[in-house]
Design an enzyme around this catalytic site. Structure first.
Site: not given
Ligand code: C5J
Length: 233
Positions: A25, A73, A130, A158-159, A163, A203
């Site tokens: 993204d 996205e 996506k 990101v982020t 995602c 862990q």
């Molecule tokens: C992503 C979001 N790419 N922050 N989307 O992290 O909604």
């Protein structure tokens, strides 16, 4: 010789031919003013730190002939794939589908939905569209990876805590080993970025952390270089 990356919580061995770099993204909607990220009240300049490390690992992965996959996205123009709960988020007039300076927010085909120029995919690199946070949800990413014989993923983008994390969690449950490239990821919340990375490698033992491994882009790129030199010889 199998490349090994010094990583947290343990060294990460990988076969380049069975590994893929997934860049999540890196879109104008998240990184530039006037997009989805800003509409939710975020300071989008906080994501810029991930660009140069992403460029470095992209260059290294391409030189090593590793599979590179990009994700975006976004939603259909008629919003039929967007859950109402997601569309209703954010201030009215600045929600998914609303017009903005980079076109309709988070809508496929609009200028804001595109990957930033600095990280533009090159010919032959699949781009996964996506509708959700995870790159496996409602996409053909999993068959694409299985058909290519991939078992390990290098994840950037990101982020970090949204995602990237969701994708790594989905990948985990599907049996893929994941190394998250720390400086090639970023968040609007630096503290979430740091904690999300700690959650990946926590862990841990010789087989990795609860969700995988974490290493910097310099270590990933360095591990790919011997492979490239080996190929050239
Ligand atoms: C992503 C979001 N790419 N922050 N989307 O992290 O909604």
């Amino acid at each position: 010789m199998t490349p090994v990356i010094p990583a947290e919580p343990s060294p990460f061995a990988f076969a380049p031919a069975r590994s893929a770099l997934v860049v999540i993204d890196m879109q104008r909607d998240f990184l530039e003013a006037g997009g989805f990220g800003e509409s939710l009240g975020n300071d989008v300049s906080l994501l810029a730190s991930a660009i140069a490390p992403c460029q470095a690992v992209l260059a290294a992965a391409r030189a090593a002939d590793m599979l590179v996959i990009h994700t975006r996205e976004g939603h259909r123009a008629d919003l039929s794939d967007a859950p109402p709960a997601k569309v209703q988020r954010g201030p009215p007039g600045q929600r998914i589908g609303d017009p903005g300076p980079m076109g309709r927010i988070l809508i496929r085909g609009e200028p804001g939905h595109g990957i930033i120029d600095a990280l533009a995919p090159i010919a032959g690199e699949p781009v996964i569209d996506k509708p959700g946070k995870g790159a496996f949800y409602a996409t053909d990413l999993e068959p694409m990876l299985r058909n290519a014989g991939i078992e390990a993923l290098f994840v950037a983008g990101v982020t970090t805590e949204v995602c990237v994390h969701t994708t790594v969690r989905e990948a985990n449950d599907r049996g893929f080993r994941c190394l998250v490239i720390a400086d090639a990821c970023a968040s609007y919340f630096p503290e979430f970025h740091a904690t999300a990375l700690r959650m990946i490698s926590a862990q841990g033992g010789p087989g990795g952390g609860i969700f995988g491994w974490v290493a910097d882009s310099t270590r990933v790129a360095a591990a790919l270089h011997p492979h490239r030199e080996g190929k050239a010889a």
